[in-house]
Design an enzyme around this catalytic site. Structure first.
Site, PDB file in Angstrom:
ATOM      1  N   PHE A 149     -66.806  69.115  16.585  1.00 18.56           N
ATOM      2  CA  PHE A 149     -67.895  69.383  15.635  1.00 18.56           C
ATOM      3  C   PHE A 149     -68.573  70.730  15.881  1.00 18.56           C
ATOM      4  O   PHE A 149     -69.219  71.259  14.983  1.00 18.56           O
ATOM      5  CB  PHE A 149     -68.948  68.260  15.725  1.00 18.56           C
ATOM      6  CG  PHE A 149     -69.899  68.407  16.887  1.00 18.56           C
ATOM      7  CD1 PHE A 149     -71.048  69.186  16.750  1.00 18.56           C
ATOM      8  CD2 PHE A 149     -69.644  67.824  18.116  1.00 18.56           C
ATOM      9  CE1 PHE A 149     -71.925  69.355  17.825  1.00 18.56           C
ATOM     10  CE2 PHE A 149     -70.504  67.984  19.188  1.00 18.56           C
ATOM     11  CZ  PHE A 149     -71.646  68.763  19.047  1.00 18.56           C
ATOM     12  N   LYS A 173     -57.327  68.100  10.934  1.00 16.76           N
ATOM     13  CA  LYS A 173     -58.210  66.921  10.994  1.00 16.76           C
ATOM     14  C   LYS A 173     -59.505  67.408  11.653  1.00 16.76           C
ATOM     15  O   LYS A 173     -59.629  67.452  12.873  1.00 16.76           O
ATOM     16  CB  LYS A 173     -57.538  65.826  11.829  1.00 16.76           C
ATOM     17  CG  LYS A 173     -57.960  64.394  11.510  1.00 16.76           C
ATOM     18  CD  LYS A 173     -59.443  64.150  11.592  1.00 16.76           C
ATOM     19  CE  LYS A 173     -59.928  63.991  13.001  1.00 16.76           C
ATOM     20  NZ  LYS A 173     -61.430  63.911  13.091  1.00 16.76           N
ATOM     21  N   GLU A 176     -65.441  64.593  11.973  1.00 14.37           N
ATOM     22  CA  GLU A 176     -66.050  63.823  10.891  1.00 14.37           C
ATOM     23  C   GLU A 176     -67.562  64.046  10.827  1.00 14.37           C
ATOM     24  O   GLU A 176     -68.228  63.581   9.919  1.00 14.37           O
ATOM     25  CB  GLU A 176     -65.719  62.327  11.047  1.00 14.37           C
ATOM     26  CG  GLU A 176     -66.196  61.661  12.330  1.00 14.37           C
ATOM     27  CD  GLU A 176     -65.230  61.811  13.507  1.00 14.37           C
ATOM     28  OE1 GLU A 176     -64.702  62.934  13.714  1.00 14.37           O
ATOM     29  OE2 GLU A 176     -65.033  60.831  14.243  1.00 14.37           O
ATOM     30  N   ARG A 177     -68.120  64.781  11.830  1.00 11.90           N
ATOM     31  CA  ARG A 177     -69.570  64.980  11.821  1.00 11.90           C
ATOM     32  C   ARG A 177     -69.998  66.152  10.945  1.00 11.90           C
ATOM     33  O   ARG A 177     -71.097  66.171  10.422  1.00 11.90           O
ATOM     34  CB  ARG A 177     -70.071  65.167  13.255  1.00 11.90           C
ATOM     35  CG  ARG A 177     -70.152  63.832  13.975  1.00 11.90           C
ATOM     36  CD  ARG A 177     -70.558  63.978  15.403  1.00 11.90           C
ATOM     37  NE  ARG A 177     -69.403  63.859  16.280  1.00 11.90           N
ATOM     38  CZ  ARG A 177     -69.448  64.062  17.583  1.00 11.90           C
ATOM     39  NH1 ARG A 177     -70.564  64.396  18.167  1.00 11.90           N
ATOM     40  NH2 ARG A 177     -68.358  63.932  18.306  1.00 11.90           N
ATOM     41  N   SER A 226     -63.421  67.018  23.626  1.00 18.94           N
ATOM     42  CA  SER A 226     -63.870  66.626  24.969  1.00 18.94           C
ATOM     43  C   SER A 226     -62.662  66.307  25.863  1.00 18.94           C
ATOM     44  O   SER A 226     -61.571  65.984  25.369  1.00 18.94           O
ATOM     45  CB  SER A 226     -64.783  65.407  24.850  1.00 18.94           C
ATOM     46  OG  SER A 226     -64.078  64.350  24.238  1.00 18.94           O
ATOM     47  N   CYS A 281     -68.663  75.127  24.104  1.00 20.63           N
ATOM     48  CA  CYS A 281     -67.829  74.895  25.290  1.00 20.63           C
ATOM     49  C   CYS A 281     -67.931  76.067  26.248  1.00 20.63           C
ATOM     50  O   CYS A 281     -67.473  75.979  27.378  1.00 20.63           O
ATOM     51  CB  CYS A 281     -66.386  74.687  24.887  1.00 20.63           C
ATOM     52  SG  CYS A 281     -65.665  76.172  24.217  1.00 20.63           S
ATOM     53  N   GLU A 382     -70.636  66.612  31.520  1.00 23.05           N
ATOM     54  CA  GLU A 382     -70.859  67.669  30.527  1.00 23.05           C
ATOM     55  C   GLU A 382     -72.012  67.199  29.635  1.00 23.05           C
ATOM     56  O   GLU A 382     -71.891  66.188  28.937  1.00 23.05           O
ATOM     57  CB  GLU A 382     -69.608  67.902  29.679  1.00 23.05           C
ATOM     58  CG  GLU A 382     -69.811  69.020  28.671  1.00 23.05           C
ATOM     59  CD  GLU A 382     -68.621  69.234  27.733  1.00 23.05           C
ATOM     60  OE1 GLU A 382     -67.901  68.274  27.413  1.00 23.05           O
ATOM     61  OE2 GLU A 382     -68.437  70.385  27.300  1.00 23.05           O
TER      62      GLU A 382
HETATM   63  P1  NAD Z   1     -64.586  64.894  20.609  1.00 24.64           P
HETATM   64  O1  NAD Z   1     -63.578  64.882  21.702  1.00 24.64           O
HETATM   65  O2  NAD Z   1     -65.478  63.720  20.468  1.00 24.64           O
HETATM   66  O3  NAD Z   1     -63.838  65.027  19.186  1.00 24.64           O
HETATM   67  C1  NAD Z   1     -62.889  66.023  18.952  1.00 24.64           C
HETATM   68  C2  NAD Z   1     -61.919  65.524  17.878  1.00 24.64           C
HETATM   69  O4  NAD Z   1     -61.246  64.363  18.359  1.00 24.64           O
HETATM   70  C3  NAD Z   1     -62.607  65.139  16.576  1.00 24.64           C
HETATM   71  O5  NAD Z   1     -61.805  65.584  15.496  1.00 24.64           O
HETATM   72  C4  NAD Z   1     -62.646  63.618  16.655  1.00 24.64           C
HETATM   73  O6  NAD Z   1     -62.580  63.009  15.382  1.00 24.64           O
HETATM   74  C5  NAD Z   1     -61.428  63.276  17.470  1.00 24.64           C
HETATM   75  N1  NAD Z   1     -61.604  62.062  18.267  1.00 24.64           N
HETATM   76  C6  NAD Z   1     -62.774  61.616  18.815  1.00 24.64           C
HETATM   77  N2  NAD Z   1     -62.555  60.469  19.483  1.00 24.64           N
HETATM   78  C7  NAD Z   1     -61.233  60.198  19.382  1.00 24.64           C
HETATM   79  C8  NAD Z   1     -60.403  59.146  19.876  1.00 24.64           C
HETATM   80  N3  NAD Z   1     -60.896  58.152  20.624  1.00 24.64           N
HETATM   81  N4  NAD Z   1     -59.093  59.160  19.586  1.00 24.64           N
HETATM   82  C9  NAD Z   1     -58.577  60.169  18.838  1.00 24.64           C
HETATM   83  N5  NAD Z   1     -59.324  61.204  18.337  1.00 24.64           N
HETATM   84  C10 NAD Z   1     -60.626  61.211  18.612  1.00 24.64           C
HETATM   85  O7  NAD Z   1     -65.410  66.256  20.755  1.00 24.64           O
HETATM   86  P2  NAD Z   1     -66.719  66.693  19.965  1.00 24.64           P
HETATM   87  O8  NAD Z   1     -67.874  65.890  20.437  1.00 24.64           O
HETATM   88  O9  NAD Z   1     -66.456  66.771  18.508  1.00 24.64           O
HETATM   89  O10 NAD Z   1     -66.872  68.199  20.481  1.00 24.64           O
HETATM   90  C11 NAD Z   1     -67.505  68.533  21.687  1.00 24.64           C
HETATM   91  C12 NAD Z   1     -66.517  68.646  22.822  1.00 24.64           C
HETATM   92  O11 NAD Z   1     -65.530  69.625  22.523  1.00 24.64           O
HETATM   93  C13 NAD Z   1     -67.174  69.121  24.106  1.00 24.64           C
HETATM   94  O12 NAD Z   1     -66.617  68.393  25.170  1.00 24.64           O
HETATM   95  C14 NAD Z   1     -66.785  70.586  24.193  1.00 24.64           C
HETATM   96  O13 NAD Z   1     -66.776  71.132  25.488  1.00 24.64           O
HETATM   97  C15 NAD Z   1     -65.417  70.544  23.608  1.00 24.64           C
HETATM   98  N6  NAD Z   1     -65.002  71.847  23.136  1.00 24.64           N
HETATM   99  C16 NAD Z   1     -64.079  72.523  23.877  1.00 24.64           C
HETATM  100  C17 NAD Z   1     -63.677  73.786  23.492  1.00 24.64           C
HETATM  101  C18 NAD Z   1     -62.673  74.552  24.300  1.00 24.64           C
HETATM  102  O14 NAD Z   1     -62.242  75.594  23.849  1.00 24.64           O
HETATM  103  N7  NAD Z   1     -62.264  74.091  25.467  1.00 24.64           N
HETATM  104  C19 NAD Z   1     -64.201  74.359  22.323  1.00 24.64           C
HETATM  105  C20 NAD Z   1     -65.135  73.629  21.578  1.00 24.64           C
HETATM  106  C21 NAD Z   1     -65.518  72.359  21.995  1.00 24.64           C
END
Ligand code: NAD
Length: 498
Positions: A149, A173, A176-177, A226, A281, A382
């Site tokens: 998100f 994909k 969704e937020r 994450s 991140c 985190e």
């Molecule tokens: P998230 O992991 O909750 O979601 C990321 C994606 O995965 C979304 O599209 C979500 O719909 C999907 N998803 C969530 N739960 C899932 C599941 N159980 N099974 C399959 N798919 C699932 O992350 P977020 O809260 O949207 O974003 C924040 C996180 O992203 C933080 O941990 C941040 O550090 C990380 N991030 C990392 C980078 C990087 O370059 N390393 C960049 C941006 C964000």
């Protein structure tokens, strides 16, 4: 209530699912839309559309592809304010920050506009008498992007411009937020002349993600999110034989040496901790004061944290908006409380902030917490919120060891006036992206972005040269055009050069 649809085969569609998820305005705390959560059948339709489009797009000339990319770049850059507004409304970040995110995404589009150069192969003349060898790279097929998100335009743009430039077709994909901008990106690709089905968007949650990971027509998966989900995506998609890059979470440290300009360092540490409410991140979550830097650094960050202007993202002059959801806010508030309970010293407390006129918004104020140790939850988790932990170390080497003991390895920074200390730091830390007097060292698009350790599962970083490598595979051709009067020299021996 506005309903956010998918974008499949060059048009919007509601698909077959009756599942919906709320999209909030974090500044007001009100629901502003609902997004459709795709069924596996909807996902299959998007992948099929991309697979069909691949048959022709993979044959499109380099000049046709670059013409479309240049047009896409122009269309996006004309609509930066509109895109920034949509991001701000769904994510919460301030408008200038949202516009900056679009700009950083556009830099990847600009890199991809140079695809004719980056896709050039290699040629070795006369490797053996009358024999030449050359290599070139071809696209993989249908590739998927699953994105978080916190950068709803920039992170997908780390992926789709490069994948599409390389001749792949793409299914996004998004989170969704804050899903609304992805549909607009689909419309802009279409307006730029991209054939239907080359870029698709399916909205959804785990059900849609799993359907993408299991679809045999998907060749590769790029994920950003994450760490637990990155690890899961990497395991499931590689088990299914796909190429995977899965970027995970982070816990970034800035170390500040006594020889640093404390005013400069504290300005940058505060901006990097609280910009975008810490939902980056590459945010600085931990400041490590080395030796005698601690007293002055703590005093400066305390003063500057208290001065951050917090309010709705669209309000001129605001420097920090709300966090994305009430769940995120409650989690951050809980982690601050755990820090206090475990013995840290709360210096600036953002838990009780009230923004006049926005009492129901998901706000957490800038928070500074001192005397944090590596065993505390507030250090180990985190937080992904506007919380700066302050730790101490006696020497640079001790600070490097502290960073290296952390399971994450996304970004880090050093503030110093010593070239020797900076060089020791850049060579010694086990982290993918390093800033020297630069707090958020996000590489330019012609380099690649990625962390180490639990911040990346897979081999390849995103965009830049590693992105091109990820979205293509090499062929090496050994070629010979013998003269018709040439005697055959076929041999039962393994061929060697002569
Ligand atoms: P998230 O992991 O909750 O979601 C990321 C994606 O995965 C979304 O599209 C979500 O719909 C999907 N998803 C969530 N739960 C899932 C599941 N159980 N099974 C399959 N798919 C699932 O992350 P977020 O809260 O949207 O974003 C924040 C996180 O992203 C933080 O941990 C941040 O550090 C990380 N991030 C990392 C980078 C990087 O370059 N390393 C960049 C941006 C964000």
């Amino acid at each position: 209530m506005r309903t956010i649809q998918h974008w499949i085969g060059g048009k919007p569609t509601e698909g077959t699912s009756d599942r919906r998820s709320p999209v909030w305005n974090p500044a007001t705390g009100q629901q502003q839309a609902q997004v459709i959560l795709a069924s596996p059948a909807d996902v299959d339709e998007a992948v099929q559309s991309a697979a069909t489009a691949f048959l022709t797009w993979s044959q499109a000339s380099l000049s046709m592809r670059s013409t479309i990319l240049f047009r896409f770049r122009e269309l996006v850059s004309k609509r930066v304010p509109e895109l920034a507004g949509i991001i701000s409304d769904e994510h919460g970040k301030v408008l200038s920050d949202a516009a900056g995110e679009v700009q950083r995404g556009l830099e990847v589009v600009e890199f991809a506009c140079g695809l004719a150069t980056v896709l050039k192969g290699e040629y070795s003349d006369q490797v053996s008498t009358g024999t030449d060898v050359f290599s070139f790279r071809q696209p993989l097929g249908v590739v998927v992007g699953i994105t978080p998100f916190n950068f709803p335009i920039m992170v997908p743009m780390w992926m789709h411009p490069v994948a599409i430039a390389c001749g792949n077709t793409f299914v996004l994909k998004p989170s969704e937020r804050d899903p609304s901008v992805s549909r607009l990106i689909g419309e802009m690709w279409a307006e730029a002349g991209l054939p239907d089905g080359v870029f698709n968007v399916v909205n959804g949650d785990k059900e849609a993600v799993d359907a993408l990971l299991d679809n045999p027509q998907v060749a590769a998966v790029s994920f950003v999110g994450s760490t637990p989900i990155a690890r899961y995506i990497h395991r499931r998609a590689t088990t299914n034989g796909k190429r995977v890059q899965a970027l995970g979470g982070a816990k970034n440290h800035a170390i500040v040496l006594p020889d640093a300009d404390i005013d400069y360092a504290s300005d940058h540490v505060v901006a990097a901790a609280f910009g975008s409410a810490g939902e980056r991140c590459m945010a600085i979550a931990s400041a490590v004061a080395v030796g005698g830097a601690a007293t002055d650094l703590l005093a400066a960050v305390t003063e500057k944290a208290k001065a951050v202007k917090v309010g709705p993202g669209r309000q001129p002059g605001c420097e920090m908006g709300p966090v994305v959801t009430s769940i995120a806010r409650d989690r951050i508030v809980g982690l601050i409380g755990s820090g206090v309970a475990q013995g840290a010293r709360l210096v600036v407390d953002g838990r009780t902030i009230v923004v006049p006129g926005h009492e129901n918004g998901f706000f957490v104020g800038p928070t500074v917490i001192d005397e944090v140790t590596t065993e505390m939850d507030i250090y180990r988790e985190e937080i992904f919120g506007p919380v700066l932990s302050v730790l101490r170390s006696d020497t640079v080497d001790e600070a490097i060891a502290l960073i290296n003991a952390n399971p994450y390895g996304n970004g880090t920074a050093i503030f110093t006036s010593s070239g020797e200390a900076a060089r020791r730091f850049q060579r010694g830390v086990n982290v993918g992206m390093i800033g020297i007097n630069v707090p958020i060292p996000v590489p330019m698009a012609y380099y690649s972005f990625g962390g180490w350790k639990d911040s990346l599962f897979g081999d390849k970083h995103v965009h830049g040269p590693e992105g091109v490598s990820f979205y293509t595979r090499a062929k090496v051709v050994t070629s010979r055009w013998p003269r018709t009067d040439h005697a055959s020299d076929a041999s039962y021996l393994f061929p060697t050069a002569v």
